[in-house]
Scaffold this motif. Structure first.
Motif, PDB file in Angstrom:
ATOM      1  N   THR A  74     -40.739  10.756  10.453  1.00 22.95           N
ATOM      2  CA  THR A  74     -39.864  10.523   9.427  1.00 22.95           C
ATOM      3  C   THR A  74     -40.251   9.918   8.303  1.00 22.95           C
ATOM      4  O   THR A  74     -41.389   9.053   8.442  1.00 22.95           O
ATOM      5  CB  THR A  74     -38.684  10.090  10.121  1.00 22.95           C
ATOM      6  N   LEU A  75     -39.290   9.521   7.271  1.00 25.06           N
ATOM      7  CA  LEU A  75     -39.587   9.067   6.136  1.00 25.06           C
ATOM      8  C   LEU A  75     -39.658   7.539   6.672  1.00 25.06           C
ATOM      9  O   LEU A  75     -40.577   6.730   6.147  1.00 25.06           O
ATOM     10  CB  LEU A  75     -38.458   8.941   5.268  1.00 25.06           C
ATOM     11  N   THR A  76     -38.994   6.807   7.464  1.00 21.28           N
ATOM     12  CA  THR A  76     -39.044   5.823   8.074  1.00 21.28           C
ATOM     13  C   THR A  76     -40.414   5.455   8.541  1.00 21.28           C
ATOM     14  O   THR A  76     -41.123   4.545   8.248  1.00 21.28           O
ATOM     15  CB  THR A  76     -38.098   5.525   8.954  1.00 21.28           C
ATOM     16  N   GLY A  77     -41.120   6.538   9.433  1.00 14.69           N
ATOM     17  CA  GLY A  77     -42.231   6.220  10.075  1.00 14.69           C
ATOM     18  C   GLY A  77     -43.198   5.911   8.892  1.00 14.69           C
ATOM     19  O   GLY A  77     -44.165   5.500   8.848  1.00 14.69           O
ATOM     20  N   GLN A  78     -43.119   7.095   8.008  1.00 11.27           N
ATOM     21  CA  GLN A  78     -44.013   7.109   7.105  1.00 11.27           C
ATOM     22  C   GLN A  78     -44.318   5.721   5.996  1.00 11.27           C
ATOM     23  O   GLN A  78     -45.245   5.432   5.608  1.00 11.27           O
ATOM     24  CB  GLN A  78     -43.620   8.392   6.136  1.00 11.27           C
ATOM     25  N   LEU A  79     -43.021   5.532   5.920  1.00 10.84           N
ATOM     26  CA  LEU A  79     -43.069   4.053   4.880  1.00 10.84           C
ATOM     27  C   LEU A  79     -43.751   3.140   5.814  1.00 10.84           C
ATOM     28  O   LEU A  79     -44.209   2.228   5.122  1.00 10.84           O
ATOM     29  CB  LEU A  79     -41.343   3.745   4.816  1.00 10.84           C
ATOM     30  N   HIS A  80     -43.575   2.848   7.127  1.00  9.55           N
ATOM     31  CA  HIS A  80     -44.263   1.997   7.594  1.00  9.55           C
ATOM     32  C   HIS A  80     -45.648   2.182   7.523  1.00  9.55           C
ATOM     33  O   HIS A  80     -46.437   1.035   7.308  1.00  9.55           O
ATOM     34  CB  HIS A  80     -43.927   2.238   9.165  1.00  9.55           C
ATOM     35  N   GLN A  81     -46.188   3.510   7.631  1.00 12.84           N
ATOM     36  CA  GLN A  81     -47.565   3.599   7.375  1.00 12.84           C
ATOM     37  C   GLN A  81     -47.884   3.261   5.979  1.00 12.84           C
ATOM     38  O   GLN A  81     -49.095   3.172   5.999  1.00 12.84           O
ATOM     39  CB  GLN A  81     -47.824   5.317   7.782  1.00 12.84           C
ATOM     40  N   ALA A  82     -46.948   3.509   5.019  1.00 20.35           N
ATOM     41  CA  ALA A  82     -47.477   3.212   3.755  1.00 20.35           C
ATOM     42  C   ALA A  82     -47.827   1.827   3.561  1.00 20.35           C
ATOM     43  O   ALA A  82     -48.849   1.813   2.828  1.00 20.35           O
ATOM     44  CB  ALA A  82     -45.963   3.416   2.871  1.00 20.35           C
ATOM     45  N   VAL A  83     -47.358   1.122   4.128  1.00 23.21           N
ATOM     46  CA  VAL A  83     -47.819  -0.429   4.137  1.00 23.21           C
ATOM     47  C   VAL A  83     -49.233  -0.615   5.160  1.00 23.21           C
ATOM     48  O   VAL A  83     -50.190  -0.975   4.323  1.00 23.21           O
ATOM     49  CB  VAL A  83     -47.147  -1.409   4.786  1.00 23.21           C
ATOM     50  N   GLU A  84     -49.496   0.044   6.178  1.00 27.35           N
ATOM     51  CA  GLU A  84     -50.523  -0.091   6.840  1.00 27.35           C
ATOM     52  C   GLU A  84     -51.697   0.696   6.153  1.00 27.35           C
ATOM     53  O   GLU A  84     -52.708   0.504   6.280  1.00 27.35           O
ATOM     54  CB  GLU A  84     -50.396   0.521   8.278  1.00 27.35           C
ATOM     55  N   LEU A  85     -51.367   1.878   5.460  1.00 28.29           N
ATOM     56  CA  LEU A  85     -52.547   2.634   5.029  1.00 28.29           C
ATOM     57  C   LEU A  85     -52.659   2.416   3.573  1.00 28.29           C
ATOM     58  O   LEU A  85     -53.359   3.001   2.930  1.00 28.29           O
ATOM     59  CB  LEU A  85     -52.189   4.121   5.058  1.00 28.29           C
ATOM     60  N   ASP A  86     -52.031   1.288   3.044  1.00 26.65           N
ATOM     61  CA  ASP A  86     -52.216   0.774   1.704  1.00 26.65           C
ATOM     62  C   ASP A  86     -51.819   1.933   0.522  1.00 26.65           C
ATOM     63  O   ASP A  86     -52.499   2.218  -0.334  1.00 26.65           O
ATOM     64  CB  ASP A  86     -53.749   0.294   1.496  1.00 26.65           C
ATOM     65  N   GLN A  87     -50.634   2.612   0.837  1.00 25.82           N
ATOM     66  CA  GLN A  87     -50.346   3.686  -0.069  1.00 25.82           C
ATOM     67  C   GLN A  87     -49.263   3.164  -1.129  1.00 25.82           C
ATOM     68  O   GLN A  87     -48.922   3.792  -1.980  1.00 25.82           O
ATOM     69  CB  GLN A  87     -49.517   4.613   0.833  1.00 25.82           C
ATOM     70  N   LEU A  88     -49.126   1.932  -1.122  1.00 26.07           N
ATOM     71  CA  LEU A  88     -48.309   1.128  -1.972  1.00 26.07           C
ATOM     72  C   LEU A  88     -48.975   0.767  -3.257  1.00 26.07           C
ATOM     73  O   LEU A  88     -50.319   0.207  -2.835  1.00 26.07           O
ATOM     74  CB  LEU A  88     -47.530   0.008  -1.514  1.00 26.07           C
ATOM     75  N   VAL A  89     -48.388   0.774  -4.475  1.00 29.80           N
ATOM     76  CA  VAL A  89     -49.056   0.206  -5.662  1.00 29.80           C
ATOM     77  C   VAL A  89     -48.144  -0.552  -6.271  1.00 29.80           C
ATOM     78  O   VAL A  89     -47.000  -0.074  -6.387  1.00 29.80           O
ATOM     79  CB  VAL A  89     -49.676   1.429  -6.156  1.00 29.80           C
ATOM     80  N   LEU A  90     -48.774  -1.580  -7.253  1.00 35.07           N
ATOM     81  CA  LEU A  90     -47.782  -2.053  -8.039  1.00 35.07           C
ATOM     82  C   LEU A  90     -48.090  -1.817  -9.330  1.00 35.07           C
ATOM     83  O   LEU A  90     -49.359  -1.609  -9.898  1.00 35.07           O
ATOM     84  CB  LEU A  90     -48.125  -3.678  -7.998  1.00 35.07           C
ATOM     85  N   HIS A  91     -47.107  -1.634 -10.331  1.00 34.47           N
ATOM     86  CA  HIS A  91     -47.005  -1.591 -11.514  1.00 34.47           C
ATOM     87  C   HIS A  91     -46.356  -2.779 -12.274  1.00 34.47           C
ATOM     88  O   HIS A  91     -45.769  -3.404 -11.655  1.00 34.47           O
ATOM     89  CB  HIS A  91     -46.505  -0.171 -12.189  1.00 34.47           C
ATOM     90  N   TYR A  92     -47.233  -3.108 -13.449  1.00 34.23           N
ATOM     91  CA  TYR A  92     -46.590  -4.318 -13.924  1.00 34.23           C
ATOM     92  C   TYR A  92     -45.958  -4.137 -15.299  1.00 34.23           C
ATOM     93  O   TYR A  92     -46.558  -3.274 -16.168  1.00 34.23           O
ATOM     94  CB  TYR A  92     -47.738  -5.410 -14.064  1.00 34.23           C
ATOM     95  N   GLN A  93     -44.792  -5.005 -15.543  1.00 35.16           N
ATOM     96  CA  GLN A  93     -44.009  -4.500 -16.961  1.00 35.16           C
ATOM     97  C   GLN A  93     -44.058  -5.893 -17.449  1.00 35.16           C
ATOM     98  O   GLN A  93     -43.678  -7.055 -17.018  1.00 35.16           O
ATOM     99  CB  GLN A  93     -42.740  -4.034 -16.619  1.00 35.16           C
ATOM    100  N   PRO A  94     -44.300  -5.738 -18.850  1.00 35.83           N
ATOM    101  CA  PRO A  94     -44.441  -7.192 -19.633  1.00 35.83           C
ATOM    102  C   PRO A  94     -42.966  -7.893 -19.893  1.00 35.83           C
ATOM    103  O   PRO A  94     -41.970  -7.278 -19.776  1.00 35.83           O
ATOM    104  CB  PRO A  94     -44.837  -6.828 -21.042  1.00 35.83           C
TER     105      PRO A  94
END
Ligand code: C2E
Ligand code: CA
Ligand code: CA
Length: 396
Positions: A143-163
């Motif tokens: 599920t999306l919930t499970g995938q989100l958990h993996q997102a953290v573990e698999l380093d799928q999150l990314v940060l964008h930066y705004q001035p």
């Protein structure tokens, strides 16, 4: 009003592995107008059962069960989510009460509370449909919930930066980190698409820890490379309920060898209102670590000025809705928000600065900092560092 029958999904495993009932959802009808519950035959609608905590989902809206109550969330539904004809703000959620009429994505539902199932509805309950879609969910990789958990573990999150830019000088002073999820199938997802789920399930805490660590490391790297920047991180209500937040922040700063004053923690008024005592205590703990505190989305929440005054905050961020779209009607609000912030000893930042006219106006009103597409959209770390604003800062 027609009394069903409707296509109903049950999404909780009951005794013996059989699906059990979570709540009676009935009168699912197609909506002609967004607010209208149509009488007559009930068409088949494609509501997807997800997991035991998420009851129905369609498009970018879903109904979630949390702490025993049902909550409807708008995850960025194209034409919005309506409860009793009132539109939820994107990303917002609302607890459902019996007889609430909910509509989104071309369907309307009436929440029947905990009332017993009418006979006709129970007969319509389609176990086969439930089981096959449960299989489908598993095959699709959870599920999306499970995938989100993996997102953290698999380093799928990314940060964008705004001035964030000092209005008087045009100098880049800070960046706000904004999280995105590089979903393996759906591509780059924006917070509206997954934050409500992350918050509903509590995974937002794991996410926040990841974001804080990444932002703090990035800030330390920029500073080491001669970019005199502060970095802001958003925390959610759930984070503020957690007494370990300040300790975690302190450890992350130490690990990255970054002085606490370079980190700004942004939190919303609404985030503070769930458990104000606890949130205030945790804010003081953060303040004691030495980080700066910023009140985000100011002007659209409901906190009293007396409450705001007690907060150990350094910055007030005026919500972008006061600039977008700009209307002269908003001038008095902008002016008073700036005065309030200054009178409470805070720096004032305006969000949603999209053009030069907004810059000029805010500067005239005495606003300290601007953030918005005019200065730059949220962008990956490398593009931020290569931007003219960053180049000018390096040369300063
Ligand atoms: P926010 O904290 O109010 O962040 C500002 C949002 O406004 C960002 O959307 C940004 O892209 C958008 N924005 C900035 N300037 C302009 C402008 O000039 N015009 C317009 N139309 N929009 C502008 P984004 O990145 O989609 O983030 C949405 C919200 O998601 C954020 O609102 C914040 O509440 C939340 N969020 C983002 N990252 C995180 C995170 O790491 N943790 C938590 N807890 N929440 C986050
Ligand atoms: Ca923010
Ligand atoms: Ca904001």
């Amino acid at each position: 009003m027609a009394s069903g029958p409707a296509l109903v999904y049950a999404v909780e495993s009951g005794a013996g592995g059989r699906p059990g009932l979570v709540f009676p959802l009935h009168r699912i009808t197609s909506t002609v107008g967004r607010r209208k519950l149509t009488d007559g035959p009930v068409p088949t609608v494609d509501l997807t059962p997800l997991d035991r905590d998420r009851v129905v989902s369609r498009g970018h809206a879903q109904i979630v069960r949390r702490d025993g109550v049902l909550v409807v969330c708008d995850l960025g539904a194209r034409n919005g989510v309506f409860v009793n004809g009132e539109r939820l703000a994107p990303g917002a959620e609302r607890t459902l009460a019996e007889a609430d009429a909910i509509s989104f994505g071309g369907v309307a539902l009436t929440f029947a509370g905990d009332a017993p199932w009418p006979d006709g509805l129970r007969a319509e309950w389609d176990v086969a449909a439930f089981e096959s879609s449960a299989d489908h969910t598993v095959q699709a990789g959870g599920t999306l919930t499970g995938q989100l958990h993996q997102a953290v573990e698999l380093d799928q999150l990314v940060l964008h930066y705004q001035p964030k830019v000092t209005l008087a000088t045009g100098r880049l002073e800070a960046v706000e980190s904004l999280v995105r999820w590089r979903h393996p199938v759906r591509g780059l997802l924006y917070p509206d698409a997954f934050l409500p789920v992350a918050e509903a399930t509590g995974y937002v805490k794991a996410m926040t820890t990841w974001v804080l660590a990444a932002a703090v490391r990035q800030c330390a790297a920029w500073r080491a490379a001669g970019l005199d920047l502060h970095v802001a991180v958003n925390v959610s209500t759930r984070d503020l309920d957690d007494d370990r937040l300040a300790g975690r922040v302190s450890t992350l700063l130490a690990d990255a060898a970054l002085d606490a004053e370079h980190l700004v923690i942004e939190l919303t008024e609404t985030g503070l209102m769930t458990d104000p005592h606890r949130a205030t205590a945790n804010l003081h703990a953060l303040k004691a670590v030495g980080v700066r505190i910023s009140i985000d989305d100011f002007g659209i929440g409901h906190s009293s000025l007396a409450y705001l005054k007690q907060l150990p905050a350094d910055e007030l961020k005026i919500d972008k809705s006061f600039l977008l779209p700009f209307s002269p009607d908003n001038l008095p609000i902008l002016r008073s928000a700036i005065t309030i912030g200054h009178d409470l000893g805070m720096r004032v930042t305006a969000e949603g600065v999209e053009d030069q006219a907004a810059v000029d106006l805010l500067r005239d009103l005495g606003c300290d900092v601007g953030q918005g597409y005019f200065f730059g959209r949220p962008t990956p770390a490398e593009s931020l560092a290569a931007s003219p604003l960053a180049t000018a800062l390096r040369g300063a």
